[in-house]
Design a protein around this motif. Structure first.
Motif, PDB file in Angstrom:
ATOM      1  N   TRP A  12     -61.683  59.945  15.638  1.00 57.57           N
ATOM      2  CA  TRP A  12     -60.862  58.750  15.704  1.00 57.57           C
ATOM      3  C   TRP A  12     -60.429  58.241  14.336  1.00 57.57           C
ATOM      4  O   TRP A  12     -59.266  57.894  14.139  1.00 57.57           O
ATOM      5  CB  TRP A  12     -61.596  57.646  16.477  1.00 57.57           C
ATOM      6  CG  TRP A  12     -61.649  57.923  17.947  1.00 57.57           C
ATOM      7  CD1 TRP A  12     -62.742  58.258  18.681  1.00 57.57           C
ATOM      8  CD2 TRP A  12     -60.551  57.914  18.846  1.00 57.57           C
ATOM      9  NE1 TRP A  12     -62.395  58.461  19.988  1.00 57.57           N
ATOM     10  CE2 TRP A  12     -61.045  58.257  20.123  1.00 57.57           C
ATOM     11  CE3 TRP A  12     -59.195  57.658  18.707  1.00 57.57           C
ATOM     12  CZ2 TRP A  12     -60.238  58.342  21.241  1.00 57.57           C
ATOM     13  CZ3 TRP A  12     -58.392  57.736  19.824  1.00 57.57           C
ATOM     14  CH2 TRP A  12     -58.912  58.070  21.073  1.00 57.57           C
ATOM     15  N   GLN A  13     -61.353  58.154  13.402  1.00 52.77           N
ATOM     16  CA  GLN A  13     -60.982  57.606  12.091  1.00 52.77           C
ATOM     17  C   GLN A  13     -59.890  58.443  11.425  1.00 52.77           C
ATOM     18  O   GLN A  13     -58.965  57.909  10.833  1.00 52.77           O
ATOM     19  CB  GLN A  13     -62.209  57.494  11.182  1.00 52.77           C
ATOM     20  CG  GLN A  13     -62.005  56.534  10.042  1.00 52.77           C
ATOM     21  CD  GLN A  13     -61.595  55.126  10.494  1.00 52.77           C
ATOM     22  OE1 GLN A  13     -62.262  54.505  11.305  1.00 52.77           O
ATOM     23  NE2 GLN A  13     -60.498  54.624   9.966  1.00 52.77           N
ATOM     24  N   ASN A  26     -56.059  51.233  14.521  1.00 55.28           N
ATOM     25  CA  ASN A  26     -57.483  50.928  14.684  1.00 55.28           C
ATOM     26  C   ASN A  26     -57.660  49.651  15.513  1.00 55.28           C
ATOM     27  O   ASN A  26     -58.511  49.582  16.395  1.00 55.28           O
ATOM     28  CB  ASN A  26     -58.129  50.779  13.315  1.00 55.28           C
ATOM     29  CG  ASN A  26     -59.626  50.936  13.352  1.00 55.28           C
ATOM     30  OD1 ASN A  26     -60.245  50.981  14.402  1.00 55.28           O
ATOM     31  ND2 ASN A  26     -60.220  50.996  12.176  1.00 55.28           N
ATOM     32  N   ALA A  27     -56.838  48.656  15.265  1.00 50.11           N
ATOM     33  CA  ALA A  27     -56.933  47.392  15.996  1.00 50.11           C
ATOM     34  C   ALA A  27     -56.605  47.583  17.477  1.00 50.11           C
ATOM     35  O   ALA A  27     -57.284  47.028  18.345  1.00 50.11           O
ATOM     36  CB  ALA A  27     -55.990  46.352  15.386  1.00 50.11           C
ATOM     37  N   HIS A  29     -56.973  50.317  19.210  1.00 52.91           N
ATOM     38  CA  HIS A  29     -58.116  51.033  19.788  1.00 52.91           C
ATOM     39  C   HIS A  29     -59.252  50.051  20.071  1.00 52.91           C
ATOM     40  O   HIS A  29     -59.855  50.067  21.145  1.00 52.91           O
ATOM     41  CB  HIS A  29     -58.580  52.132  18.839  1.00 52.91           C
ATOM     42  CG  HIS A  29     -59.737  52.913  19.351  1.00 52.91           C
ATOM     43  ND1 HIS A  29     -61.041  52.539  19.133  1.00 52.91           N
ATOM     44  CD2 HIS A  29     -59.783  54.052  20.076  1.00 52.91           C
ATOM     45  CE1 HIS A  29     -61.842  53.418  19.714  1.00 52.91           C
ATOM     46  NE2 HIS A  29     -61.110  54.354  20.285  1.00 52.91           N
ATOM     47  N   ASP A  30     -59.521  49.182  19.118  1.00 52.54           N
ATOM     48  CA  ASP A  30     -60.629  48.233  19.255  1.00 52.54           C
ATOM     49  C   ASP A  30     -60.379  47.160  20.319  1.00 52.54           C
ATOM     50  O   ASP A  30     -61.327  46.588  20.845  1.00 52.54           O
ATOM     51  CB  ASP A  30     -60.941  47.575  17.917  1.00 52.54           C
ATOM     52  CG  ASP A  30     -61.613  48.532  16.958  1.00 52.54           C
ATOM     53  OD1 ASP A  30     -61.980  49.652  17.381  1.00 52.54           O
ATOM     54  OD2 ASP A  30     -61.772  48.167  15.782  1.00 52.54           O
ATOM     55  N   GLU A  31     -59.112  46.886  20.638  1.00 48.89           N
ATOM     56  CA  GLU A  31     -58.809  45.913  21.692  1.00 48.89           C
ATOM     57  C   GLU A  31     -59.364  46.379  23.032  1.00 48.89           C
ATOM     58  O   GLU A  31     -59.839  45.573  23.823  1.00 48.89           O
ATOM     59  CB  GLU A  31     -57.297  45.720  21.830  1.00 48.89           C
ATOM     60  CG  GLU A  31     -56.711  44.720  20.887  1.00 48.89           C
ATOM     61  CD  GLU A  31     -55.233  44.504  21.132  1.00 48.89           C
ATOM     62  OE1 GLU A  31     -54.777  44.581  22.303  1.00 48.89           O
ATOM     63  OE2 GLU A  31     -54.516  44.270  20.157  1.00 48.89           O
ATOM     64  N   PRO A  34     -63.961  48.124  22.092  1.00 48.27           N
ATOM     65  CA  PRO A  34     -64.455  47.460  20.893  1.00 48.27           C
ATOM     66  C   PRO A  34     -65.827  47.925  20.393  1.00 48.27           C
ATOM     67  O   PRO A  34     -66.141  47.723  19.222  1.00 48.27           O
ATOM     68  CB  PRO A  34     -64.520  45.986  21.304  1.00 48.27           C
ATOM     69  CG  PRO A  34     -64.688  46.023  22.780  1.00 48.27           C
ATOM     70  CD  PRO A  34     -63.958  47.246  23.254  1.00 48.27           C
ATOM     71  N   ASP A  36     -68.890  49.938  18.804  1.00 46.31           N
ATOM     72  CA  ASP A  36     -68.951  50.932  17.724  1.00 46.31           C
ATOM     73  C   ASP A  36     -69.040  52.350  18.272  1.00 46.31           C
ATOM     74  O   ASP A  36     -68.497  53.290  17.687  1.00 46.31           O
ATOM     75  CB  ASP A  36     -70.149  50.661  16.811  1.00 46.31           C
ATOM     76  CG  ASP A  36     -69.942  49.448  15.919  1.00 46.31           C
ATOM     77  OD1 ASP A  36     -68.770  49.069  15.686  1.00 46.31           O
ATOM     78  OD2 ASP A  36     -70.941  48.886  15.446  1.00 46.31           O
ATOM     79  N   LYS A  39     -65.981  54.657  18.667  1.00 48.65           N
ATOM     80  CA  LYS A  39     -65.403  55.381  17.536  1.00 48.65           C
ATOM     81  C   LYS A  39     -65.803  56.861  17.543  1.00 48.65           C
ATOM     82  O   LYS A  39     -65.231  57.660  16.821  1.00 48.65           O
ATOM     83  CB  LYS A  39     -65.848  54.748  16.214  1.00 48.65           C
ATOM     84  CG  LYS A  39     -65.301  53.359  15.995  1.00 48.65           C
ATOM     85  CD  LYS A  39     -63.818  53.390  15.702  1.00 48.65           C
ATOM     86  CE  LYS A  39     -63.356  52.128  15.035  1.00 48.65           C
ATOM     87  NZ  LYS A  39     -62.852  51.109  15.865  1.00 48.65           N
ATOM     88  N   CYS A  44     -60.245  58.205  25.311  1.00 48.30           N
ATOM     89  CA  CYS A  44     -59.627  56.968  24.829  1.00 48.30           C
ATOM     90  C   CYS A  44     -59.422  56.025  26.008  1.00 48.30           C
ATOM     91  O   CYS A  44     -59.705  56.369  27.147  1.00 48.30           O
ATOM     92  CB  CYS A  44     -58.306  57.266  24.131  1.00 48.30           C
ATOM     93  SG  CYS A  44     -57.006  57.854  25.245  1.00 48.30           S
ATOM     94  N   SER A  45     -58.899  54.851  25.745  1.00 52.13           N
ATOM     95  CA  SER A  45     -58.719  53.860  26.798  1.00 52.13           C
ATOM     96  C   SER A  45     -57.516  54.176  27.679  1.00 52.13           C
ATOM     97  O   SER A  45     -57.392  53.623  28.762  1.00 52.13           O
ATOM     98  CB  SER A  45     -58.556  52.473  26.182  1.00 52.13           C
ATOM     99  OG  SER A  45     -57.391  52.429  25.384  1.00 52.13           O
TER     100      SER A  45
END
Length: 98
Positions: A12-13, A26-27, A29-31, A34, A36, A39, A44-45
């Motif tokens: 992912w990174q 990144n944001a 993805h985190d929505e 979220p 850790d 990662k 994925c979502s």
């Protein structure tokens, strides 16, 4: 021809860093994921763990390797098995969540 077994890794990174706007990628993805642990998740979502094309591809490769089959035979046999499983479970496209 037998399947080559690459290591399934979303990295992912690296994907965020390759985007036009890594911070926004990144944001986003985190929505939706979220934690850790997301990662390093192997999905994925967008599709989730059960419909991820990368995960399904890895599953097909593992199936072929276990059965010592080439790609064409693995796909043919897998479809026959899944068709039988679908029929045995009532041939319903939609099922209730347990």
């Amino acid at each position: 021809m037998r399947f080559q077994r690459p290591v399934l890794s979303f990295r992912w990174q690296d994907q965020f860093n390759l985007s036009l706007d890594p911070e926004t990628a990144n944001a986003y993805h985190d929505e939706t994921l979220p934690a850790d642990s997301a990662k390093v998740a192997h999905f994925c979502s967008m599709c989730g763990p059960h419909f991820c094309s990368m995960k399904i591809t890895e599953d097909v490769r593992e199936y072929a390797a276990k059965k010592a089959l080439d790609e064409e035979k693995a796909l043919e046999l897998g479809m026959i098995e899944k068709s039988k499983e679908f029929t045995e479970k009532g041939a319903q496209i939609y099922s209730k969540i347990k």
